[in-house]
Design a protein around this motif. Sequence first.
Motif, mmCIF file in Angstrom:
data_model
loop_
_atom_site.group_PDB
_atom_site.id
_atom_site.type_symbol
_atom_site.label_atom_id
_atom_site.label_comp_id
_atom_site.label_asym_id
_atom_site.label_seq_id
_atom_site.Cartn_x
_atom_site.Cartn_y
_atom_site.Cartn_z
ATOM 1 N N GLU A 20 0.825 -1.208 0.000
ATOM 2 C CA GLU A 20 0.000 0.000 0.000
ATOM 3 C C GLU A 20 0.863 1.264 0.000
ATOM 4 O O GLU A 20 0.577 2.225 -0.713
ATOM 5 C CB GLU A 20 -0.925 0.004 1.216
ATOM 6 N N ALA A 21 1.929 1.252 0.802
ATOM 7 C CA ALA A 21 2.820 2.412 0.884
ATOM 8 C C ALA A 21 3.522 2.646 -0.452
ATOM 9 O O ALA A 21 3.633 3.782 -0.914
ATOM 10 C CB ALA A 21 3.837 2.209 1.998
ATOM 11 N N ALA A 22 3.995 1.576 -1.070
ATOM 12 C CA ALA A 22 4.680 1.691 -2.355
ATOM 13 C C ALA A 22 3.730 2.249 -3.414
ATOM 14 O O ALA A 22 4.117 3.111 -4.220
ATOM 15 C CB ALA A 22 5.232 0.343 -2.789
ATOM 16 N N ALA A 23 2.501 1.773 -3.418
ATOM 17 C CA ALA A 23 1.518 2.252 -4.393
ATOM 18 C C ALA A 23 1.191 3.727 -4.167
ATOM 19 O O ALA A 23 1.091 4.502 -5.125
ATOM 20 C CB ALA A 23 0.249 1.407 -4.317
ATOM 21 N N MET A 24 1.059 4.115 -2.915
ATOM 22 C CA MET A 24 0.711 5.497 -2.600
ATOM 23 C C MET A 24 1.842 6.456 -2.984
ATOM 24 O O MET A 24 1.584 7.556 -3.472
ATOM 25 C CB MET A 24 0.396 5.632 -1.116
ATOM 26 N N CYS A 25 3.082 6.032 -2.782
ATOM 27 C CA CYS A 25 4.246 6.868 -3.118
ATOM 28 C C CYS A 25 4.691 6.691 -4.563
ATOM 29 O O CYS A 25 5.581 7.408 -5.022
ATOM 30 C CB CYS A 25 5.417 6.522 -2.199
ATOM 31 N N ASP A 56 3.179 9.734 8.031
ATOM 32 C CA ASP A 56 4.536 9.906 7.516
ATOM 33 C C ASP A 56 4.538 9.966 5.992
ATOM 34 O O ASP A 56 5.248 10.777 5.387
ATOM 35 C CB ASP A 56 5.445 8.764 7.973
ATOM 36 N N ILE A 57 3.747 9.122 5.370
ATOM 37 C CA ILE A 57 3.669 9.105 3.908
ATOM 38 C C ILE A 57 3.046 10.398 3.394
ATOM 39 O O ILE A 57 3.507 10.968 2.411
ATOM 40 C CB ILE A 57 2.889 7.864 3.420
ATOM 41 N N THR A 63 5.740 17.271 0.919
ATOM 42 C CA THR A 63 7.006 17.968 0.708
ATOM 43 C C THR A 63 7.586 17.674 -0.664
ATOM 44 O O THR A 63 8.325 18.482 -1.206
ATOM 45 C CB THR A 63 8.057 17.585 1.773
ATOM 46 N N ARG A 64 7.250 16.517 -1.206
ATOM 47 C CA ARG A 64 7.787 16.119 -2.504
ATOM 48 C C ARG A 64 7.196 16.969 -3.612
ATOM 49 O O ARG A 64 7.873 17.347 -4.541
ATOM 50 C CB ARG A 64 7.492 14.635 -2.744
ATOM 51 N N CYS A 68 8.835 17.829 -7.940
ATOM 52 C CA CYS A 68 10.034 17.413 -7.216
ATOM 53 C C CYS A 68 10.002 15.915 -6.977
ATOM 54 O O CYS A 68 9.003 15.378 -6.545
ATOM 55 C CB CYS A 68 10.089 18.151 -5.887
ATOM 56 N N GLU A 69 11.107 15.260 -7.262
ATOM 57 C CA GLU A 69 11.187 13.822 -7.045
ATOM 58 C C GLU A 69 11.733 13.514 -5.664
ATOM 59 O O GLU A 69 12.414 14.323 -5.062
ATOM 60 C CB GLU A 69 12.110 13.186 -8.082
#
Length: 81
Positions: A20-25, A56-57, A63-64, A68-69
């Motif tokens: 889920e975190a990988a997909a969201m980011c 955190d995500i 901020t990203r 910005c990558e």
Amino acid sequence: MKAREIAQIPTEEKWLTKKEAAAMCMVSNTTLWAWSKSGYLVPAKMGRRTLYALSDIQKILATRGDDCEAPSWGKGKRRDG
């Protein structure tokens, strides 16, 4: 001012799996691992599971920004042997 900040703190954290975190980011599991090692996004271990705090995500995504990558560790020179 302080009361407003306290009111915005979530009472209960929502936790996301690696997938889920990988997909969201929009990153790979390897990138999540690199972020963990560098301290950019530190997961919590709950038993055998690795979970990421939604707050955190959301901070990282805020901020990203769109133009910005995220840090790109491991995208250096290629080794051919």
